[in-house]
Design a protein around this motif. Structure first.
Motif, PDB file in Angstrom:
ATOM      1  N   VAL A 147       0.829  -1.209   0.000  1.00 33.22           N
ATOM      2  CA  VAL A 147       0.000   0.000   0.000  1.00 33.22           C
ATOM      3  C   VAL A 147       0.866   1.263   0.000  1.00 33.22           C
ATOM      4  N   LEU A 148       1.837   1.317   0.900  1.00 34.97           N
ATOM      5  CA  LEU A 148       2.603   2.554   1.057  1.00 34.97           C
ATOM      6  C   LEU A 148       3.673   2.763  -0.009  1.00 34.97           C
ATOM      7  N   GLN A 151       1.634   1.813  -3.841  1.00 35.70           N
ATOM      8  CA  GLN A 151       0.380   2.531  -4.058  1.00 35.70           C
ATOM      9  C   GLN A 151      -0.774   1.610  -4.447  1.00 35.70           C
ATOM     10  N   VAL A 154      -5.898  -0.483  -0.855  1.00 36.03           N
ATOM     11  CA  VAL A 154      -5.854  -1.161   0.447  1.00 36.03           C
ATOM     12  C   VAL A 154      -6.624  -2.477   0.421  1.00 36.03           C
ATOM     13  N   LYS A 176      -2.929  -2.397   9.410  1.00 30.38           N
ATOM     14  CA  LYS A 176      -3.784  -1.218   9.139  1.00 30.38           C
ATOM     15  C   LYS A 176      -3.277   0.000   9.914  1.00 30.38           C
ATOM     16  N   ILE A 179      -0.260   1.404   8.192  1.00 31.76           N
ATOM     17  CA  ILE A 179      -0.670   2.135   6.984  1.00 31.76           C
ATOM     18  C   ILE A 179      -1.249   3.491   7.370  1.00 31.76           C
ATOM     19  N   ASP A 180      -2.157   3.498   8.343  1.00 30.12           N
ATOM     20  CA  ASP A 180      -2.783   4.750   8.752  1.00 30.12           C
ATOM     21  C   ASP A 180      -1.791   5.730   9.353  1.00 30.12           C
ATOM     22  N   LYS A 182       1.139   6.330   8.334  1.00 28.21           N
ATOM     23  CA  LYS A 182       1.922   6.959   7.252  1.00 28.21           C
ATOM     24  C   LYS A 182       1.076   7.780   6.294  1.00 28.21           C
ATOM     25  N   LYS A 183      -0.247   7.673   6.372  1.00 29.05           N
ATOM     26  CA  LYS A 183      -1.107   8.420   5.439  1.00 29.05           C
ATOM     27  C   LYS A 183      -1.395   9.805   5.954  1.00 29.05           C
TER      28      LYS A 183
END
Length: 183
Positions: A147-148, A151, A154, A176, A179-180, A182-183
């Motif tokens: 994801v990170l 791209q 998710v 999760k 991921i969250d 880093k967003k």
């Protein structure tokens, strides 16, 4: 040929060029996941030059070396191993990196970042294997990377990770969170 025909051709070419110039550029799709066989591993999936697996056998490591793998990332604690993976990798000339995930709490942004950096080093001439015992921990680390760094959507990344063995809800939650963060 008539001037009208040449004029139509010229206008058609100009129109096509203007459409192409204004069309949005799309990023290349991330590489697709494919199942591969590695001796000893209950499941192994490869995406580009990165493979995610359960524990390979000693012969599996030898086979991976022959297939162009250069780096092995183990998420297992040494106490979990039935043989000395680090010594075998050294003997085979493989880079061995241990990033222990003993519990879901161990999967944190710092560990996920290091793991992703190592996976990002894979290229045409070097492949990376990320593994744990059965694929759950490796799948969790993989989904963060996918994801990170790549791209990937998710939901699609989590579906891939499920194929790879990610079935532990606490590991899904830890991925999760990474991921969250880093967003």
């Amino acid at each position: 040929m008539s001037r009208t025909f040449h004029g139509c051709v010229a206008l058609s070419v100009l129109f096509a060029m203007s459409v192409a110039a204004t069309a949005p550029l799309h990023a290349a799709e991330p590489p697709a996941i494919q199942k591969i066989k590695v001796d000893g591993s209950i499941r192994t999936y490869q995406v580009g030059n990165v493979a995610v697996a359960g524990q390979p056998s000693p012969q599996g490591f030898r086979d991976l070396k022959k297939q162009g793998f250069t780096t092995i990332i183990s998420l297992r604690h040494p106490d979990e191993e039935r043989f000395d993976q680090e010594a075998l990798c050294e003997e085979l000339g493989l880079e061995f990196v241990r990033l222990v995930i003993s519990s879901p709490n161990d999967l944190n942004p710092k560990l996920a970042k290091r793991c992703s950096e190592l996976m990002s080093q894979a290229d045409q001439d070097s492949k990376v294997l990320l593994h744990c015992a059965a694929g759950a921990r490796a799948g969790a680390a993989w989904v963060v990377h996918r994801v990170l760094q790549e791209q990937q959507d998710v939901d699609k990344a989590f579906a891939e990770a499920k194929q790879m063995g990610l079935a532990v809800k606490e590991l899904k939650a830890a991925a999760k969170q990474c991921i969250d963060a880093k967003k």
